[in-house]
Design a protein around this motif. Structure first.
Motif, mmCIF file in Angstrom:
data_model
loop_
_atom_site.group_PDB
_atom_site.id
_atom_site.type_symbol
_atom_site.label_atom_id
_atom_site.label_comp_id
_atom_site.label_asym_id
_atom_site.label_seq_id
_atom_site.Cartn_x
_atom_site.Cartn_y
_atom_site.Cartn_z
ATOM 1 N N GLU A 171 43.431 50.927 47.339
ATOM 2 C CA GLU A 171 43.020 49.530 47.148
ATOM 3 C C GLU A 171 44.246 48.763 46.658
ATOM 4 N N VAL A 172 44.664 47.766 47.413
ATOM 5 C CA VAL A 172 45.808 46.933 47.017
ATOM 6 C C VAL A 172 45.255 45.603 46.521
ATOM 7 N N GLY A 173 45.787 45.125 45.390
ATOM 8 C CA GLY A 173 45.237 43.895 44.811
ATOM 9 C C GLY A 173 43.818 44.128 44.334
ATOM 10 N N ALA A 174 43.589 45.264 43.696
ATOM 11 C CA ALA A 174 42.231 45.680 43.295
ATOM 12 C C ALA A 174 41.661 44.813 42.178
ATOM 13 N N GLY A 175 42.505 44.062 41.505
ATOM 14 C CA GLY A 175 42.041 43.128 40.480
ATOM 15 C C GLY A 175 41.310 43.821 39.354
ATOM 16 N N THR A 176 40.136 43.292 39.016
ATOM 17 C CA THR A 176 39.358 43.853 37.900
ATOM 18 C C THR A 176 38.581 45.102 38.309
ATOM 19 N N VAL B 24 37.569 35.722 33.070
ATOM 20 C CA VAL B 24 36.392 35.064 33.677
ATOM 21 C C VAL B 24 36.201 35.459 35.142
ATOM 22 N N TYR B 25 37.042 36.364 35.638
ATOM 23 C CA TYR B 25 37.045 36.642 37.082
ATOM 24 C C TYR B 25 35.710 37.204 37.573
ATOM 25 N N ASP B 26 35.202 38.236 36.905
ATOM 26 C CA ASP B 26 33.964 38.870 37.381
ATOM 27 C C ASP B 26 32.804 37.887 37.336
ATOM 28 N N ASP C 121 53.489 46.183 43.133
ATOM 29 C CA ASP C 121 53.518 45.124 44.146
ATOM 30 C C ASP C 121 53.061 45.703 45.482
ATOM 31 N N GLY C 122 52.085 45.067 46.092
ATOM 32 C CA GLY C 122 51.577 45.541 47.381
ATOM 33 C C GLY C 122 52.625 45.523 48.483
ATOM 34 N N CYS C 123 53.713 44.812 48.264
ATOM 35 C CA CYS C 123 54.783 44.751 49.272
ATOM 36 C C CYS C 123 55.788 45.888 49.093
ATOM 37 N N ARG D 290 45.318 27.249 44.651
ATOM 38 C CA ARG D 290 43.928 27.340 44.197
ATOM 39 C C ARG D 290 43.815 28.262 42.997
ATOM 40 N N HIS D 291 44.653 29.280 42.983
ATOM 41 C CA HIS D 291 44.585 30.248 41.898
ATOM 42 C C HIS D 291 45.532 29.905 40.758
ATOM 43 N N GLY D 292 46.106 28.709 40.783
ATOM 44 C CA GLY D 292 46.785 28.223 39.603
ATOM 45 C C GLY D 292 48.284 28.317 39.620
ATOM 46 N N ASP E 277 46.907 42.441 33.492
ATOM 47 C CA ASP E 277 45.712 41.902 32.815
ATOM 48 C C ASP E 277 44.451 42.189 33.630
ATOM 49 N N MET E 278 44.548 42.029 34.959
ATOM 50 C CA MET E 278 43.391 42.331 35.809
ATOM 51 C C MET E 278 43.108 43.837 35.773
ATOM 52 N N LEU E 279 44.161 44.633 35.870
ATOM 53 C CA LEU E 279 43.957 46.086 35.937
ATOM 54 C C LEU E 279 43.416 46.674 34.630
ATOM 55 N N ASP F 245 47.610 46.807 41.632
ATOM 56 C CA ASP F 245 47.629 45.349 41.527
ATOM 57 C C ASP F 245 48.917 44.939 40.816
ATOM 58 N N LEU F 246 49.331 43.712 41.060
ATOM 59 C CA LEU F 246 50.491 43.151 40.346
ATOM 60 C C LEU F 246 50.166 42.850 38.900
ATOM 61 N N SER F 247 48.893 42.517 38.650
ATOM 62 C CA SER F 247 48.516 41.970 37.346
ATOM 63 C C SER F 247 47.997 43.047 36.404
ATOM 64 N N ALA G 250 42.482 45.721 51.220
ATOM 65 C CA ALA G 250 42.968 44.587 50.403
ATOM 66 C C ALA G 250 41.960 43.454 50.536
ATOM 67 N N GLN G 251 41.278 43.189 49.441
ATOM 68 C CA GLN G 251 40.244 42.156 49.460
ATOM 69 C C GLN G 251 40.722 40.923 48.710
ATOM 70 N N MET G 252 40.597 39.774 49.336
ATOM 71 C CA MET G 252 40.937 38.468 48.748
ATOM 72 C C MET G 252 42.382 38.474 48.243
ATOM 73 N N MET G 253 43.256 39.131 48.957
ATOM 74 C CA MET G 253 44.628 39.314 48.480
ATOM 75 C C MET G 253 45.671 38.852 49.481
HETATM 76 C C1 LIG Z 1 41.513 36.985 44.288
HETATM 77 S S1 LIG Z 1 42.005 38.438 43.399
HETATM 78 C C2 LIG Z 1 41.042 39.693 44.239
HETATM 79 C C3 LIG Z 1 40.782 40.898 43.395
HETATM 80 C C4 LIG Z 1 39.889 41.954 44.038
HETATM 81 N N1 LIG Z 1 40.471 42.469 45.265
HETATM 82 C C5 LIG Z 1 38.537 41.374 44.317
HETATM 83 O O1 LIG Z 1 38.205 41.141 45.498
HETATM 84 O O2 LIG Z 1 37.780 41.161 43.353
HETATM 85 C C6 LIG Z 1 43.621 38.706 44.056
HETATM 86 C C7 LIG Z 1 44.341 39.868 43.403
HETATM 87 O O3 LIG Z 1 45.511 40.147 44.184
HETATM 88 C C8 LIG Z 1 46.560 40.468 43.295
HETATM 89 N N2 LIG Z 1 47.836 40.283 43.968
HETATM 90 C C9 LIG Z 1 48.389 39.152 44.433
HETATM 91 N N3 LIG Z 1 49.564 39.391 45.009
HETATM 92 C C10 LIG Z 1 49.767 40.726 44.925
HETATM 93 C C11 LIG Z 1 50.809 41.600 45.355
HETATM 94 N N4 LIG Z 1 51.888 41.166 45.970
HETATM 95 N N5 LIG Z 1 50.671 42.926 45.102
HETATM 96 C C12 LIG Z 1 49.569 43.406 44.472
HETATM 97 N N6 LIG Z 1 48.555 42.630 44.042
HETATM 98 C C13 LIG Z 1 48.649 41.307 44.265
HETATM 99 C C14 LIG Z 1 46.340 39.530 42.110
HETATM 100 O O4 LIG Z 1 47.018 39.976 40.959
HETATM 101 C C15 LIG Z 1 44.818 39.564 41.989
HETATM 102 O O5 LIG Z 1 44.373 40.557 41.112
#
Ligand SMILES: C[S@@+](CC[C@H](N)C(=O)[O-])C[C@H]1O[C@@H](n2cnc3c(N)ncnc32)[C@H](O)[C@@H]1O
Length: 227
Positions: free
Chosen positions: A63-68, A34-36, A113-115, A13-15, A89-91, A85-87, A129-132
């Motif tokens: 916050e893990v996977g904190a995105g934007t 375009v995420y926000d 990496d959250g792992c 879904r996320h490409g 660009d998001m951070l 976050d891994l990304s 960890a939200q949506m991650m």
């Molecule tokens: C759907 S976005 C959610 C972003 C934010 N938590 C929110 O709710 O707006 C998922 C995020 O998880 C990050 N992500 C995915 N796998 C990850 C990993 N193994 N470690 C850290 N971040 C990860 C992605 O880079 C992305 O920024």
């Protein structure tokens, strides 16, 4: 998205089809601008609920996977939050929020990496960890790492769409699966998978599964580490 096949449904879904680190980074480099705009409103109830749940555990939050960094805006000034976050660009967008809104409670914004978290054992009151978690190829491995950096008595707080395990809600999800899969949602990752993880470890308890607006599609899940 099965226990052995990783989380390809949410990932695609996320490409990306293979949810490895480089494809996640590429996908979120495309999503970042375009995420926000796309997700801010839809994910607001979960974000606020997760922040409140984290603060109920204490003032030191990861916050893990904190995105934007949309959730960073929701914390009060007297706490200490690290966003990872891994990304990159998001951070970058998270860092811009920290700078422009002078979010002094954000003590670090780190590509990680959250792992494989570069923090000592027991460093945080809550790991959020939200949506991650459904994007990670090895969610149980990620959960083990969240558990490691959490203090005894602290909580892992997850917000995501998780499929129902049975009953009317599960039947409804099955019925609408072909329809919702067109917009990319999957109900294959169940909360029971997290409960199984907690039971296997023995030092965690699933303490809450709270359906969120709109329609309970997203859920807040809290797992507490034994004190
Ligand atoms: C759907 S976005 C959610 C972003 C934010 N938590 C929110 O709710 O707006 C998922 C995020 O998880 C990050 N992500 C995915 N796998 C990850 C990993 N193994 N470690 C850290 N971040 C990860 C992605 O880079 C992305 O920024």
């Amino acid at each position: 998205m099965g226990a052995t096949s990783g989380n390809g449904d949410d990932a695609s879904r996320h490409g990306f089809n293979q949810p490895d680190i480089s494809s996640i980074k590429k996908a979120y480099a495309r999503w970042a601008p375009v995420y926000d705009l796309t997700y801010r409103r839809l994910t607001a109830p979960g974000r606020r609920a997760a922040v409140q749940a984290g603060l109920a555990c204490g003032r030191t939050i990861l916050e893990v996977g904190a995105g934007t960094g949309m959730s960073l805006e929701e914390y009060p000034g007297d706490c200490s939050v690290i966003a990872t976050d891994l990304s990159e660009d998001m951070l970058k967008l998270a860092m811009r929020k920290v700078r422009e809104q002078a979010l002094g409670h954000v003590k670090g914004v780190v590509v990680m990496d959250g792992c494989h978290l570069g923090f000592p054992d027991g460093a945080f009151d809550a790991v959020s960890a939200q949506m991650m978690i459904t994007l990670v190829p090895d969610p149980e491995g990620a959960m083990d790492e969240f558990a490691r950096v959490l203090r005894p008595g602290g909580e892992i707080i997850l917000v995501n769409h998780f499929g129902a395990d049975g009953g009317a809600q599960a039947r409804l999800e099955e019925a609408v699966a072909p329809l919702v899969s067109k917009v990319g949602w999957s109900s294959a990752f169940k909360v029971s998978r997290l409960d199984d993880w907690a039971r296997r470890r023995g030092d965690f308890t699933l303490v809450a599964v709270q359906p969120l607006k709109p329609f309970g599609f997203f859920k807040l899940v809290r797992l507490r580490k034994a004190g």
